[in-house]
Design a protein around this motif. Structure first.
Motif, PDB file in Angstrom:
ATOM      1  N   GLY A  48     -17.735  -6.199  -3.281  1.00 22.14           N
ATOM      2  CA  GLY A  48     -18.103  -4.829  -3.608  1.00 22.14           C
ATOM      3  C   GLY A  48     -17.607  -4.455  -4.981  1.00 22.14           C
ATOM      4  N   GLY A  49     -18.513  -4.066  -5.836  1.00 21.26           N
ATOM      5  CA  GLY A  49     -18.111  -3.651  -7.172  1.00 21.26           C
ATOM      6  C   GLY A  49     -19.219  -3.858  -8.178  1.00 21.26           C
ATOM      7  N   VAL A  50     -18.876  -3.646  -9.436  1.00 20.52           N
ATOM      8  CA  VAL A  50     -19.859  -3.738 -10.514  1.00 20.52           C
ATOM      9  C   VAL A  50     -19.279  -4.452 -11.730  1.00 20.52           C
ATOM     10  N   VAL A  57     -15.825   5.668  -5.270  1.00 23.94           N
ATOM     11  CA  VAL A  57     -15.102   6.588  -4.395  1.00 23.94           C
ATOM     12  C   VAL A  57     -15.841   6.768  -3.073  1.00 23.94           C
ATOM     13  N   ARG A  58     -17.144   6.901  -3.126  1.00 24.93           N
ATOM     14  CA  ARG A  58     -17.934   7.146  -1.915  1.00 24.93           C
ATOM     15  C   ARG A  58     -18.120   5.904  -1.062  1.00 24.93           C
ATOM     16  N   GLY A  59     -18.031   4.721  -1.678  1.00 24.59           N
ATOM     17  CA  GLY A  59     -18.212   3.479  -0.930  1.00 24.59           C
ATOM     18  C   GLY A  59     -17.133   3.315   0.120  1.00 24.59           C
ATOM     19  N   GLY A  60     -17.394   2.461   1.072  1.00 27.82           N
ATOM     20  CA  GLY A  60     -16.447   2.283   2.147  1.00 27.82           C
ATOM     21  C   GLY A  60     -15.516   1.095   1.973  1.00 27.82           C
ATOM     22  N   GLU A  61     -15.661   0.362   0.870  1.00 30.87           N
ATOM     23  CA  GLU A  61     -14.842  -0.830   0.670  1.00 30.87           C
ATOM     24  C   GLU A  61     -13.372  -0.456   0.490  1.00 30.87           C
ATOM     25  N   GLY A 113     -27.116   2.269 -30.907  1.00 29.81           N
ATOM     26  CA  GLY A 113     -25.893   3.032 -30.673  1.00 29.81           C
ATOM     27  C   GLY A 113     -25.168   2.542 -29.456  1.00 29.81           C
ATOM     28  N   PRO A 114     -24.213   3.310 -28.987  1.00 30.10           N
ATOM     29  CA  PRO A 114     -23.426   2.912 -27.828  1.00 30.10           C
ATOM     30  C   PRO A 114     -24.309   2.708 -26.600  1.00 30.10           C
ATOM     31  N   TYR A 115     -23.944   1.735 -25.796  1.00 33.33           N
ATOM     32  CA  TYR A 115     -24.660   1.502 -24.546  1.00 33.33           C
ATOM     33  C   TYR A 115     -23.663   1.123 -23.465  1.00 33.33           C
ATOM     34  N   LEU A 116     -24.098   1.246 -22.248  1.00 35.59           N
ATOM     35  CA  LEU A 116     -23.313   0.818 -21.103  1.00 35.59           C
ATOM     36  C   LEU A 116     -24.280   0.196 -20.105  1.00 35.59           C
ATOM     37  N   THR A 117     -24.029  -1.050 -19.746  1.00 35.73           N
ATOM     38  CA  THR A 117     -24.841  -1.755 -18.763  1.00 35.73           C
ATOM     39  C   THR A 117     -23.998  -1.939 -17.516  1.00 35.73           C
ATOM     40  N   VAL A 118     -24.598  -1.665 -16.371  1.00 32.88           N
ATOM     41  CA  VAL A 118     -23.895  -1.779 -15.100  1.00 32.88           C
ATOM     42  C   VAL A 118     -24.776  -2.593 -14.161  1.00 32.88           C
ATOM     43  N   SER A 165     -21.617   9.824 -18.685  1.00 33.63           N
ATOM     44  CA  SER A 165     -22.292  10.170 -17.427  1.00 33.63           C
ATOM     45  C   SER A 165     -22.563   8.929 -16.580  1.00 33.63           C
ATOM     46  N   ILE A 166     -22.891   7.816 -17.209  1.00 32.09           N
ATOM     47  CA  ILE A 166     -23.091   6.556 -16.478  1.00 32.09           C
ATOM     48  C   ILE A 166     -21.763   6.129 -15.837  1.00 32.09           C
ATOM     49  N   TRP A 167     -20.673   6.155 -16.604  1.00 31.30           N
ATOM     50  CA  TRP A 167     -19.353   5.780 -16.103  1.00 31.30           C
ATOM     51  C   TRP A 167     -18.957   6.661 -14.923  1.00 31.30           C
ATOM     52  N   GLU A 168     -19.207   7.956 -15.014  1.00 31.32           N
ATOM     53  CA  GLU A 168     -18.893   8.880 -13.917  1.00 31.32           C
ATOM     54  C   GLU A 168     -19.660   8.501 -12.657  1.00 31.32           C
ATOM     55  N   ARG A 169     -20.926   8.115 -12.789  1.00 30.48           N
ATOM     56  CA  ARG A 169     -21.710   7.704 -11.616  1.00 30.48           C
ATOM     57  C   ARG A 169     -21.149   6.425 -11.007  1.00 30.48           C
ATOM     58  N   VAL A 170     -20.736   5.482 -11.849  1.00 29.91           N
ATOM     59  CA  VAL A 170     -20.118   4.249 -11.356  1.00 29.91           C
ATOM     60  C   VAL A 170     -18.882   4.575 -10.535  1.00 29.91           C
TER      61      VAL A 170
END
Length: 117
Positions: free
Chosen positions: A27-29, A51-55, A15-20, A41-46
């Motif tokens: 800085g980034g993914v 947002v929280r990072g300082g870059e 099924g659907p997957y998301l790899t990060v 939920s994975i996308w929201e965490r990314v």
């Protein structure tokens, strides 16, 4: 962020997957797969990490993303709107549909830069 992979539930069910995985050298993914209900939920965490990072610039390499639903696009915009002044998300090589949605619904959002290279 370490490598993260999510698949739709169920033994032996493809099924659907998301790899990060982290981008090297900036800085980034790098994100691959589908951004939809099963992977939201994975996308929201990314995006929360961005947002929280300082870059001042956070890169989202989406060249291997095959699908982004409207909720995924909305989550991207909501994250960009939470960035402090002067910070931005650079969305690299997103799917054509996501580019069109961003250009149509949020054409003047300075916190998102779409890069096709």
């Amino acid at each position: 962020m370490s490598d993260t992979r999510h698949r739709a539930p169920g033994p032996g069910i493809s099924g659907p997957y998301l790899t990060v995985r982290p981008l090297e050298g900036c800085g980034g993914v790098h994100v691959a797969g589908e951004i939809g209900l099963a992977t939201h939920s994975i996308w929201e965490r990314v995006l929360e990490q961005a947002v929280r990072g300082g870059e001042s610039v956070y890169y989202l390499e989406l060249s291997e993303v095959t699908f982004v639903d409207v909720a995924g696009a909305g989550a991207l915009v909501a994250a960009a709107e939470r960035l402090e002044d002067g910070r931005r998300l650079v969305v690299r090589r997103p799917p054509q549909a996501l580019r069109r949605v961003l250009e149509t619904l949020w054409p003047h959002l300075p916190a998102i830069e779409v890069s096709t290279s």
